[in-house]
Design a protein around this motif. Sequence first.
Motif, PDB file in Angstrom:
ATOM      1  N   ASN A 193       0.820  -1.214   0.000  1.00 45.77           N
ATOM      2  CA  ASN A 193       0.000   0.000   0.000  1.00 45.77           C
ATOM      3  C   ASN A 193       0.854   1.265   0.000  1.00 45.77           C
ATOM      4  O   ASN A 193       0.499   2.247  -0.653  1.00 45.77           O
ATOM      5  CB  ASN A 193      -0.966   0.000   1.180  1.00 45.77           C
ATOM      6  CG  ASN A 193      -2.061  -1.036   1.010  1.00 45.77           C
ATOM      7  OD1 ASN A 193      -2.386  -1.435  -0.100  1.00 45.77           O
ATOM      8  ND2 ASN A 193      -2.617  -1.494   2.113  1.00 45.77           N
ATOM      9  N   TYR A 194       1.935   1.268   0.738  1.00 44.59           N
ATOM     10  CA  TYR A 194       2.847   2.420   0.715  1.00 44.59           C
ATOM     11  C   TYR A 194       3.404   2.619  -0.687  1.00 44.59           C
ATOM     12  O   TYR A 194       3.464   3.734  -1.189  1.00 44.59           O
ATOM     13  CB  TYR A 194       4.005   2.213   1.699  1.00 44.59           C
ATOM     14  CG  TYR A 194       3.956   3.088   2.911  1.00 44.59           C
ATOM     15  CD1 TYR A 194       3.112   2.778   3.967  1.00 44.59           C
ATOM     16  CD2 TYR A 194       4.746   4.211   3.016  1.00 44.59           C
ATOM     17  CE1 TYR A 194       3.062   3.574   5.095  1.00 44.59           C
ATOM     18  CE2 TYR A 194       4.707   5.008   4.137  1.00 44.59           C
ATOM     19  CZ  TYR A 194       3.865   4.687   5.174  1.00 44.59           C
ATOM     20  OH  TYR A 194       3.823   5.478   6.283  1.00 44.59           O
ATOM     21  N   ASN A 195       3.825   1.535  -1.296  1.00 45.28           N
ATOM     22  CA  ASN A 195       4.410   1.624  -2.624  1.00 45.28           C
ATOM     23  C   ASN A 195       3.375   2.114  -3.641  1.00 45.28           C
ATOM     24  O   ASN A 195       3.702   2.900  -4.524  1.00 45.28           O
ATOM     25  CB  ASN A 195       4.971   0.266  -3.039  1.00 45.28           C
ATOM     26  CG  ASN A 195       5.906   0.366  -4.210  1.00 45.28           C
ATOM     27  OD1 ASN A 195       6.549   1.375  -4.423  1.00 45.28           O
ATOM     28  ND2 ASN A 195       5.983  -0.698  -4.978  1.00 45.28           N
ATOM     29  N   SER A 196       2.141   1.663  -3.521  1.00 45.46           N
ATOM     30  CA  SER A 196       1.091   2.076  -4.446  1.00 45.46           C
ATOM     31  C   SER A 196       0.663   3.522  -4.221  1.00 45.46           C
ATOM     32  O   SER A 196       0.502   4.276  -5.172  1.00 45.46           O
ATOM     33  CB  SER A 196      -0.126   1.166  -4.304  1.00 45.46           C
ATOM     34  OG  SER A 196       0.199  -0.146  -4.630  1.00 45.46           O
ATOM     35  N   GLY A 197       0.456   3.882  -2.978  1.00 41.94           N
ATOM     36  CA  GLY A 197      -0.076   5.204  -2.667  1.00 41.94           C
ATOM     37  C   GLY A 197       0.950   6.311  -2.633  1.00 41.94           C
ATOM     38  O   GLY A 197       0.696   7.430  -3.106  1.00 41.94           O
TER      39      GLY A 197
ATOM     40  N   ARG B  60       6.730   5.062  -2.764  1.00 44.91           N
ATOM     41  CA  ARG B  60       7.965   4.753  -2.050  1.00 44.91           C
ATOM     42  C   ARG B  60       7.640   3.701  -1.011  1.00 44.91           C
ATOM     43  O   ARG B  60       6.482   3.448  -0.711  1.00 44.91           O
ATOM     44  CB  ARG B  60       8.562   5.989  -1.376  1.00 44.91           C
ATOM     45  CG  ARG B  60       7.726   6.520  -0.223  1.00 44.91           C
ATOM     46  CD  ARG B  60       8.396   7.690   0.482  1.00 44.91           C
ATOM     47  NE  ARG B  60       7.575   8.195   1.562  1.00 44.91           N
ATOM     48  CZ  ARG B  60       7.567   7.731   2.793  1.00 44.91           C
ATOM     49  NH1 ARG B  60       8.353   6.728   3.134  1.00 44.91           N
ATOM     50  NH2 ARG B  60       6.798   8.272   3.715  1.00 44.91           N
ATOM     51  N   LEU B  61       8.678   3.095  -0.482  1.00 40.31           N
ATOM     52  CA  LEU B  61       8.483   2.100   0.566  1.00 40.31           C
ATOM     53  C   LEU B  61       8.648   2.754   1.928  1.00 40.31           C
ATOM     54  O   LEU B  61       9.362   3.750   2.063  1.00 40.31           O
ATOM     55  CB  LEU B  61       9.484   0.965   0.388  1.00 40.31           C
ATOM     56  CG  LEU B  61       9.200   0.095  -0.838  1.00 40.31           C
ATOM     57  CD1 LEU B  61      10.386  -0.782  -1.146  1.00 40.31           C
ATOM     58  CD2 LEU B  61       7.973  -0.755  -0.610  1.00 40.31           C
ATOM     59  N   PRO B  62       7.977   2.222   2.953  1.00 37.72           N
ATOM     60  CA  PRO B  62       8.093   2.821   4.286  1.00 37.72           C
ATOM     61  C   PRO B  62       9.478   2.603   4.893  1.00 37.72           C
ATOM     62  O   PRO B  62      10.157   1.629   4.580  1.00 37.72           O
ATOM     63  CB  PRO B  62       7.022   2.092   5.097  1.00 37.72           C
ATOM     64  CG  PRO B  62       6.848   0.789   4.406  1.00 37.72           C
ATOM     65  CD  PRO B  62       7.088   1.066   2.947  1.00 37.72           C
ATOM     66  N   THR B  63       9.862   3.502   5.775  1.00 36.19           N
ATOM     67  CA  THR B  63      11.115   3.349   6.512  1.00 36.19           C
ATOM     68  C   THR B  63      10.897   2.350   7.651  1.00 36.19           C
ATOM     69  O   THR B  63       9.762   1.968   7.940  1.00 36.19           O
ATOM     70  CB  THR B  63      11.572   4.701   7.085  1.00 36.19           C
ATOM     71  OG1 THR B  63      10.579   5.134   8.032  1.00 36.19           O
ATOM     72  CG2 THR B  63      11.748   5.741   5.995  1.00 36.19           C
TER      73      THR B  63
END
Length: 97
Positions: free
Chosen positions: A15-19, A22-25
């Motif tokens: 979901n982070y990557n889609s929205g 980027r990827l979450p830390t």
Amino acid sequence: MLSDYERKVLRILYNYNSGRRRLPTFHELTVKTGKGRPDVMAALNALMDAEYIHWDDKSDTANIVILEGWERESEKPKLPKAPPPAQPRNLSYWTEY
């Protein structure tokens, strides 16, 4: 089959990557999951072992490549079939009054 926590981490990554593109830390993963860094690392390693993600350079979560964003159908537990709905037995009330 993924554990609930591993599935949660996978969905957060996807979901982070889609929205956010980027990827979450690590910090964002610990906040979103409510677990510490060792638990997050264990879940990421389990996702790597199950080949849901690819992660060569483990210095940062930005290096994660998501291979599959959803749990595989063959690994989902099978739910029992629901019984057919019960048929009403006494219809005379509705048909005679």
